[in-house]
Design a protein around this motif. Structure first.
Motif, PDB file in Angstrom:
ATOM      1  N   ARG A 279       6.902 -13.443  -0.579  1.00  0.00           N
ATOM      2  CA  ARG A 279       6.961 -12.053   0.896  1.00  0.00           C
ATOM      3  C   ARG A 279       5.956 -11.068  -0.449  1.00  0.00           C
ATOM      4  N   HIS A 280       6.243 -11.292  -1.363  1.00  0.00           N
ATOM      5  CA  HIS A 280       5.276  -9.959  -1.899  1.00  0.00           C
ATOM      6  C   HIS A 280       5.151 -10.958  -3.713  1.00  0.00           C
ATOM      7  N   TRP A 282       1.708 -10.388  -4.733  1.00  0.00           N
ATOM      8  CA  TRP A 282       1.359  -8.783  -5.670  1.00  0.00           C
ATOM      9  C   TRP A 282       2.330  -8.240  -6.163  1.00  0.00           C
ATOM     10  N   HIS A 283       3.338  -8.449  -6.206  1.00  0.00           N
ATOM     11  CA  HIS A 283       4.812  -7.499  -7.360  1.00  0.00           C
ATOM     12  C   HIS A 283       6.154  -8.494  -8.199  1.00  0.00           C
ATOM     13  N   ARG A 428      -5.058  -4.032  -4.614  1.00  0.00           N
ATOM     14  CA  ARG A 428      -3.625  -3.723  -4.076  1.00  0.00           C
ATOM     15  C   ARG A 428      -2.815  -4.013  -5.606  1.00  0.00           C
TER      16      ARG A 428
END
Length: 431
Positions: A279-280, A282-283, A428
């Motif tokens: 889901r994330h 980029w982190h 981002r």
């Protein structure tokens, strides 16, 4: 990739992950036998740590060659070889009567072990759609770590009731049993049983490795894998059982139960982290840093606790350290999204070296610090000696966190440049 029926994909994955589970079992089977091995082979703590040191050294040293082998010959062929090598090595370890014989056997256990995980990762990439790969990768680590649970509980029982020879011969016999479904059902991809890559010369292989390492995402994945799992690996592979029994004065059963929490942590944290990464994406490195911070905090409380740490605190520390295993899978996901398909196994091999190098350094350092801090030598380790030894981990955590932050800056700068060049105004916070 041609779409594969879900049932067939899960069958192939199940066979492959069963071999990986056996590899983790073989790797961890010495953890609960450490004190027995000390008496059996008449060795010191430093010599005992050499077992794990050589096994991990071989494992880490084999990762890049194995990655190249998988890219060239496919998962099915390499996985078969690894299974056969492990079975023969465990047989040799069961029958060893001297320290040098046992060392040689553990070297080959590490060699066979090294030929499993990367193969399964390649199967996951070949058989599952992209959206499911992070979750299935985490599940691979989770199921594989059940091997450590089998080593912590059934292996303890087998050593106590059946003896050294029978326990390790039974472990060796599991390999030929798994060989049958592997030969029947395992395929490299939905389109072919054996998938072969392009034959490469030595200069070509060198260029492939340099290209993989040149990717900032590969280096970031390397340091994520370096920093997150080594504490749990050190506990599960060798020093957890002696630390809990002799350093914290727990019973054998209580120590084995604590080690089993590493597997519980994998089972609980793996799917959650797989979902979060999907889901994330980029982190991902931020998530890895949070895991490392939690591990460091728990160990700090244990080591500063006056007297013996309470059982609940030790349990919490083992559980949180166990979350570093699923956390290390983040490194592979970063490497997967940073490299083309024909270099995927090679990049995974580079990344997989990291955690085991860190574990190897820690295991050896703990053994030598224990010998150094134990009055008169011998194996009657004091509480203070264990606190000195376990504090060594802070050096590797500091190095790993510094390198994660450094490589993340490089990745972010590259993504920002790519966004500007492509006219994308949405930059981002990546990785």
């Amino acid at each position: 990739m041609d779409p594969a029926p879900a049932s067939r994909a899960w069958l192939v994955w199940g066979v492959g992950v069963a071999v990986y589970l056996l590899a983790v079992f073989n790797r961890s089977s010495l953890a609960v036998a450490g004190l027995i091995a000390t008496d059996r082979f008449h060795i010191s703590a430093g010599q005992l740590s050499t077992f794990a040191m050589l096994q991990l050294l071989v494992y880490a040293g084999m990762q890049i060659p194995v990655g190249l082998m998988v890219d060239r010959f496919g998962s099915r062929t390499v996985l078969t070889g690894g299974l056969l090598v492990m079975s023969a090595a465990q047989t040799g370890f069961a029958l060893a009567t001297t320290y040098p014989e046992a060392l040689i056997a553990r070297v080959f256990v590490g060699m066979g072990d090294a030929m499993t995980f990367i193969c399964v990762l390649r199967l996951v990439s070949a058989w599952f759609p992209l959206r499911r790969i992070p979750l299935v990768t985490q599940l691979t680590g989770n199921v594989g770590q059940l091997g450590a649970l089998f080593a912590a509980v059934p292996m303890t029982w087998a050593l106590s009731h059946l003896g050294w020879h029978a326990a390790y011969l039974i472990a060796a016999g599991a390999g030929p049993v798994l060989l049958v479904p592997m030969l029947l059902f395992l395929r490299d991809s939905p389109g072919s049983r054996h998938q072969r890559g392009t034959a490469l010369s030595l200069p070509d292989l060198g260029r492939n490795l340099r290209s993989s390492w040149a990717q900032p995402g590969t280096r970031l994945g390397f340091w994520v894998h370096f920093t997150t799992p080594f504490s749990a690996t050190m506990l599960a592979l060798l020093w957890g059982y002696p630390f809990f029994v002799e350093g914290e004065h727990l019973s054998d059963g209580a120590a084995g139960s604590l080690l089993s929490l590493i597997v519980v942590a994998n089972i609980v944290a793996g799917p959650v982290l797989g979902w979060l990464v999907g889901r994330h994406p980029w982190h991902r490195s931020s998530l890895a840093l949070v895991i490392v911070a939690a591990i460091v905090l728990c160990w700090t409380v244990v080591l500063l606790w006056p007297g013996h740490a309470p059982y609940w605190l030790l349990a919490l520390t083992v559980f949180v350290a166990g979350c570093g295993g699923p956390g290390s899978m983040i490194g592979f996901d970063v490497g997967r999204t940073s490299n083309p398909g024909h270099r995927l196994a090679s990049a995974s091999g580079i990344i997989n070296v990291a955690g085991f190098v860190a574990a190897l350094i820690t295991i050896v350092a703990v053994g030598f610090i224990l010998d150094w801090r134990t009055p008169g030598g011998g194996t009657d380790y004091t509480d203070a000696a264990f606190h000195w030894a376990m504090s060594f981990q802070y050096l590797l955590w500091a190095l790993g966190v510094a390198m994660i932050l450094r490589q993340r800056r490089v990745v972010r700068a590259r993504v920002q440049r790519a966004s500007v060049d492509s006219g994308d105004s949405m930059v981002r916070a990546v990785l």
